[in-house]
Design an enzyme around this catalytic site. Structure first.
Site, PDB file in Angstrom:
ATOM      1  N   LYS A   1       0.855  -1.192   0.000  1.00 21.90           N
ATOM      2  CA  LYS A   1       0.000   0.000   0.000  1.00 21.90           C
ATOM      3  C   LYS A   1       0.892   1.243   0.000  1.00 21.90           C
ATOM      4  O   LYS A   1       1.688   1.441   0.919  1.00 21.90           O
ATOM      5  CB  LYS A   1      -0.909   0.001   1.242  1.00 21.90           C
ATOM      6  CG  LYS A   1      -1.647   1.320   1.495  1.00 21.90           C
ATOM      7  CD  LYS A   1      -2.573   1.251   2.720  1.00 21.90           C
ATOM      8  CE  LYS A   1      -3.187   2.625   3.030  1.00 21.90           C
ATOM      9  NZ  LYS A   1      -4.082   2.604   4.210  1.00 21.90           N
TER      10      LYS A   1
ATOM     11  N   ASP B   1      -2.794  10.264   3.363  1.00 20.42           N
ATOM     12  CA  ASP B   1      -4.185   9.836   3.525  1.00 20.42           C
ATOM     13  C   ASP B   1      -4.952  10.863   4.337  1.00 20.42           C
ATOM     14  O   ASP B   1      -4.892  10.885   5.562  1.00 20.42           O
ATOM     15  CB  ASP B   1      -4.226   8.463   4.216  1.00 20.42           C
ATOM     16  CG  ASP B   1      -5.653   7.940   4.388  1.00 20.42           C
ATOM     17  OD1 ASP B   1      -6.577   8.519   3.773  1.00 20.42           O
ATOM     18  OD2 ASP B   1      -5.818   6.945   5.126  1.00 20.42           O
TER      19      ASP B   1
ATOM     20  N   LYS C   1     -10.554  12.821   7.621  1.00 22.38           N
ATOM     21  CA  LYS C   1     -10.077  12.517   8.973  1.00 22.38           C
ATOM     22  C   LYS C   1     -10.088  13.784   9.826  1.00 22.38           C
ATOM     23  O   LYS C   1      -9.939  14.884   9.302  1.00 22.38           O
ATOM     24  CB  LYS C   1      -8.628  12.004   8.905  1.00 22.38           C
ATOM     25  CG  LYS C   1      -8.459  10.619   8.334  1.00 22.38           C
ATOM     26  CD  LYS C   1      -6.996  10.205   8.334  1.00 22.38           C
ATOM     27  CE  LYS C   1      -6.796   8.831   7.730  1.00 22.38           C
ATOM     28  NZ  LYS C   1      -7.379   7.735   8.516  1.00 22.38           N
TER      29      LYS C   1
ATOM     30  N   ASP D   1       1.496   6.494   5.435  1.00 18.65           N
ATOM     31  CA  ASP D   1       0.529   5.513   4.944  1.00 18.65           C
ATOM     32  C   ASP D   1       1.037   4.768   3.709  1.00 18.65           C
ATOM     33  O   ASP D   1       0.310   3.980   3.108  1.00 18.65           O
ATOM     34  CB  ASP D   1      -0.800   6.222   4.658  1.00 18.65           C
ATOM     35  CG  ASP D   1      -2.008   5.337   4.904  1.00 18.65           C
ATOM     36  OD1 ASP D   1      -1.857   4.315   5.597  1.00 18.65           O
ATOM     37  OD2 ASP D   1      -3.087   5.666   4.400  1.00 18.65           O
TER      38      ASP D   1
ATOM     39  N   ASP E   1     -12.303   6.739   3.435  1.00 13.76           N
ATOM     40  CA  ASP E   1     -11.083   6.601   4.228  1.00 13.76           C
ATOM     41  C   ASP E   1     -10.611   5.131   4.275  1.00 13.76           C
ATOM     42  O   ASP E   1      -9.515   4.847   4.742  1.00 13.76           O
ATOM     43  CB  ASP E   1     -11.334   7.138   5.646  1.00 13.76           C
ATOM     44  CG  ASP E   1     -10.048   7.406   6.405  1.00 13.76           C
ATOM     45  OD1 ASP E   1      -8.966   7.356   5.785  1.00 13.76           O
ATOM     46  OD2 ASP E   1     -10.129   7.667   7.621  1.00 13.76           O
TER      47      ASP E   1
ATOM     48  N   GLU F   1      -9.358   3.379   2.030  1.00 15.37           N
ATOM     49  CA  GLU F   1      -8.824   3.447   0.667  1.00 15.37           C
ATOM     50  C   GLU F   1      -7.715   2.426   0.411  1.00 15.37           C
ATOM     51  O   GLU F   1      -7.497   2.021  -0.720  1.00 15.37           O
ATOM     52  CB  GLU F   1      -8.292   4.861   0.388  1.00 15.37           C
ATOM     53  CG  GLU F   1      -6.865   5.166   0.876  1.00 15.37           C
ATOM     54  CD  GLU F   1      -6.683   5.085   2.379  1.00 15.37           C
ATOM     55  OE1 GLU F   1      -7.677   5.166   3.109  1.00 15.37           O
ATOM     56  OE2 GLU F   1      -5.523   4.933   2.820  1.00 15.37           O
TER      57      GLU F   1
ATOM     58  N   ARG G   1      -7.458  -0.741   1.136  1.00 13.26           N
ATOM     59  CA  ARG G   1      -7.945  -2.025   0.589  1.00 13.26           C
ATOM     60  C   ARG G   1      -8.339  -1.882  -0.871  1.00 13.26           C
ATOM     61  O   ARG G   1      -8.309  -2.853  -1.622  1.00 13.26           O
ATOM     62  CB  ARG G   1      -9.092  -2.538   1.467  1.00 13.26           C
ATOM     63  CG  ARG G   1     -10.301  -1.658   1.494  1.00 13.26           C
ATOM     64  CD  ARG G   1     -11.215  -1.941   2.683  1.00 13.26           C
ATOM     65  NE  ARG G   1     -10.701  -1.389   3.926  1.00 13.26           N
ATOM     66  CZ  ARG G   1     -11.263  -1.532   5.113  1.00 13.26           C
ATOM     67  NH1 ARG G   1     -12.376  -2.242   5.232  1.00 13.26           N
ATOM     68  NH2 ARG G   1     -10.734  -0.992   6.190  1.00 13.26           N
TER      69      ARG G   1
HETATM   70  N1  BES Z   1      -4.334   4.615   6.883  1.00 15.04           N
HETATM   71  C1  BES Z   1      -5.470   4.346   7.675  1.00 15.04           C
HETATM   72  C2  BES Z   1      -5.204   3.378   8.827  1.00 15.04           C
HETATM   73  C3  BES Z   1      -4.231   3.816   9.885  1.00 15.04           C
HETATM   74  C4  BES Z   1      -4.693   4.205  11.122  1.00 15.04           C
HETATM   75  C5  BES Z   1      -2.876   3.771   9.689  1.00 15.04           C
HETATM   76  C6  BES Z   1      -3.808   4.561  12.120  1.00 15.04           C
HETATM   77  C7  BES Z   1      -1.997   4.134  10.673  1.00 15.04           C
HETATM   78  C8  BES Z   1      -2.456   4.529  11.896  1.00 15.04           C
HETATM   79  C9  BES Z   1      -6.565   3.726   6.809  1.00 15.04           C
HETATM   80  O1  BES Z   1      -6.584   4.136   5.488  1.00 15.04           O
HETATM   81  C10 BES Z   1      -7.868   4.114   7.397  1.00 15.04           C
HETATM   82  O2  BES Z   1      -8.171   5.261   7.399  1.00 15.04           O
HETATM   83  N2  BES Z   1      -8.606   3.130   7.881  1.00 15.04           N
HETATM   84  C11 BES Z   1      -9.866   3.368   8.482  1.00 15.04           C
HETATM   85  C12 BES Z   1     -10.839   2.351   7.962  1.00 15.04           C
HETATM   86  C13 BES Z   1     -12.250   2.589   8.372  1.00 15.04           C
HETATM   87  C14 BES Z   1     -12.778   3.816   7.675  1.00 15.04           C
HETATM   88  C15 BES Z   1     -13.074   1.381   8.017  1.00 15.04           C
HETATM   89  C16 BES Z   1      -9.697   3.224   9.989  1.00 15.04           C
HETATM   90  O3  BES Z   1      -8.957   2.348  10.431  1.00 15.04           O
HETATM   91  O4  BES Z   1     -10.273   4.022  10.717  1.00 15.04           O
HETATM   92 ZN    ZN Z   2      -4.848   4.781   4.715  1.00 16.91          ZN
HETATM   93 MN    MN Z   3      -7.677   5.906   5.182  1.00 15.83          MN
END
Ligand code: BES
Ligand code: ZN
Ligand code: MN
Length: 506
Positions: free
Chosen positions: A276, A281, A288, A299, A358, A360, A362
């Site tokens: 990834k 992000d 966010k 990220d 968010d 993204e 996956r």
């Molecule tokens: N890049 C984030 C996940 C992340 C969180 C990385 C904390 C490093 C530290 C990912 O893209 C994300 O935003 N995931 C969301 C998914 C949710 C919307 C289902 C999350 O984990 O909140």
């Molecule tokens: Zn992310």
């Molecule tokens: Mn994200």
């Protein structure tokens, strides 16, 4: 950092600092229990130079504890640093040093020297049976990890990097084996730091295009084939999921494809490494909160890990074909950005209902995985800072691991014993897959709050299908939040060592 391997006797080593190891062998408990540090060297002169201080009780031999002596009697070295290994032996085992405690001790010795203006050091390996080759490799890896500081953008930066690091192996060791292991450690340590240097770059400097450029430059240096594609190729390959993430950014996406094809290897497995590479992000339209958003420059750590791993593999030359794919994009909100409710068609043909922009990572990985399979990958591994839920589950200690095939995971588990990296396997299951079924399309990109790391993994599973596949969720460990004696606060380079070792097992 210049590295050297020496088989000289410790008193003869001419260096600014000689580091020797001591284990904590204290077994008694209670207020009267005396510290019992045991020096892990057979050298009589080192033993007598340290005898008094070890008797004093001032030093326990705790993990990464340090004690410095100047002008040690009987030694050529200007300073002698005793580094503690702790009670490193897991219960029931006799070993006083493990390959992992040696790796940390080397990092600790390096990080002891850096702020004190000491630019060269030698590190004495313990004469522990079974730890000579593995210890030489671990020591040099640990030294590279310790030498890294994320301060490249500070104008008051003092270059404190170590000029020369010498591993001193006991003279009785099998020189050939130790030399080979040492050379591997140099490659792996440098590659891990290469990944860290990418992760450390801010989003405005390391755009997807720049990430592609850095990968291509590295590939050229080590003799890997590398192509970097952008928007038109994504359309050509019908990568609707990957493209949907990039569509809200002024920065074009980069599809980075690196190939390692050893001469004469025409059949057998093809490993697909998929990373990834979200260079920033924001969350997109599902934006966010501002707090800590600056962290989202990392990220792309999964992608950086794959680039670092490919570098190491190109130099280590295992007899297995490997293709590395990084899906790099910037996730931004904009007039052209994708919206919740949108439906995207992935390269595999599956339709995805976007619930949260968010989620993204996956999306880009879905197409990266499909492409790796199209390029002939028989075994897949992906790495991603994928979910906050994984951080909730495992904290900032273990990264999450998932697999649809126990045999493939067993190889990874064996690799962990060598790399010392902490991963904890979490389950997959049909019930979790149910949670991401969509009424509008085939699958939706979030499954709600509960089990968020697992539903994210199941989303990827839907694209890996039956191809043996491992998913690494490194969200909690890609950035070291509190510095440790052996590693700076900042990018960790997690997963490079384990992926390299996993690939070498095929
Ligand atoms: N890049 C984030 C996940 C992340 C969180 C990385 C904390 C490093 C530290 C990912 O893209 C994300 O935003 N995931 C969301 C998914 C949710 C919307 C289902 C999350 O984990 O909140
Ligand atoms: Zn992310
Ligand atoms: Mn994200």
């Amino acid at each position: 950092m210049h590295t050297e391997l020496s088989f000289a006797s410790l008193p003869e080593i001419k260096t600014d600092l000689l580091a020797v190891l001591a284990a904590d062998t204290q077994t008694a408990k209670g207020p009267d229990a005396k510290p019992a540090p045991e020096l892990l060297t057979a050298d009589e002169k080192v033993k007598s130079a340290t005898a008094q201080v070890l008797l004093s009780g001032e030093f326990k031999g705790g993990a990464n504890e340090t004690l410095l002596l100047h002008a040690p009697a009987g030694l050529t070295a200007k300073r002698l640093l005793i580094v503690g290994l702790g009670k490193s032996a897991p219960a029931g085992m006799q070993a006083k040093a493990t390959v992992h405690s040696v790796r940390h001790a080397a990092g600790t010795a390096v990080r002891y020297c850096k702020p004190r203006g000491i630019r060269e050091l030698a590190f004495a390996l313990p004469s522990t049976e079974g730890l000579l080759s593995a210890g030489a490799r671990a020591a040099v890896e640990g030294a590279f990890v310790g030498d890294f500081d994320p301060d490249t953008y500070r104008s008051d930066r003092k270059d404190q990097s170590i000029q020369s690091f010498t591993v001193v192996a006991p003279s009785g060791s099998d020189r050939h084996a130790v030399e080979a292991a040492f050379a591997e450690g140099v490659i792996v340590g440098e590659s891990q730091n290469f990944a860290r240097s990418l992760v450390n770059e801010p989003g405005n400097k390391l755009t997807p295009t720049e990430m592609g450029r850095r990968a291509a430059k590295m590939a050229k240096e080590v003799g890997l084939a590398c192509e970097v594609y952008s928007t038109s190729k994504l359309h050509e390959l019908k990568m609707g999921a990957f493209w949907s993430v990039s569509q809200g950014s002024e920065e074009p996406p980069a599809l980075i494809v690196m190939r390692y094809e050893p001469a004469g290897v025409k059949d057998g497995p093809v490993l697909g490494l998929v990373g990834k590479g979200i260079t920033f992000d924001t969350g997109g339209i599902s934006i966010k909160p501002a707090d800590n958003m600056e962290k989202m420059k990392y990220d792309m750590a999964g992608g950086a890990a794959m680039i670092g791993a490919m570098r190491a593999l190109a130099l280590l030359k295992p007899r297995v074909r490997v293709v590395g794919i990084v899906c790099a994009a910037e996730n931004m909100p904009d007039g052209k950005a994708q919206k919740p409710g949108d439906v995207q068609t992935a390269m595999s043909g599956k339709t995805i209902e976007i619930i949260n922009t968010d989620a993204e990572g996956r999306l880009v990985l879905a197409d990266g995985i499909a492409y790796a399979k199209q390029l002939g990958a028989t075994h897949l591994i992906d790495a991603a800072t994928l979910t906050g839920a994984c951080v909730v589950a495992l904290g900032m200690v273990n990264a999450g691991a998932f697999a649809n095939d126990d045999g493939t995971y067993a190889k990874f588990n064996a690799a962990l014993q060598v790399s010392g990296e902490k991963f904890w396997r979490l389950p997959l299951g049909d019930e979790y897959m149910e949670m991401i079924k969509s009424e509008i399309g085939d699958i939706k990109n979030t499954g709600g709050r509960w089990g968020g790391a697992i539903t994210a993994a199941e989303f990827l599973h839907a694209f890996a299908e039956d191809t043996p596949w491992i998913h690494l969720d490194i969200a909690g460990v890609a950035w070291v939040e509190d510095s440790k004696p052996y590693i700076a606060k900042g990018p960790s380079g997690i997963a490079v060592r384990s992926i390299v070792e996993w690939a070498r097992q095929f």
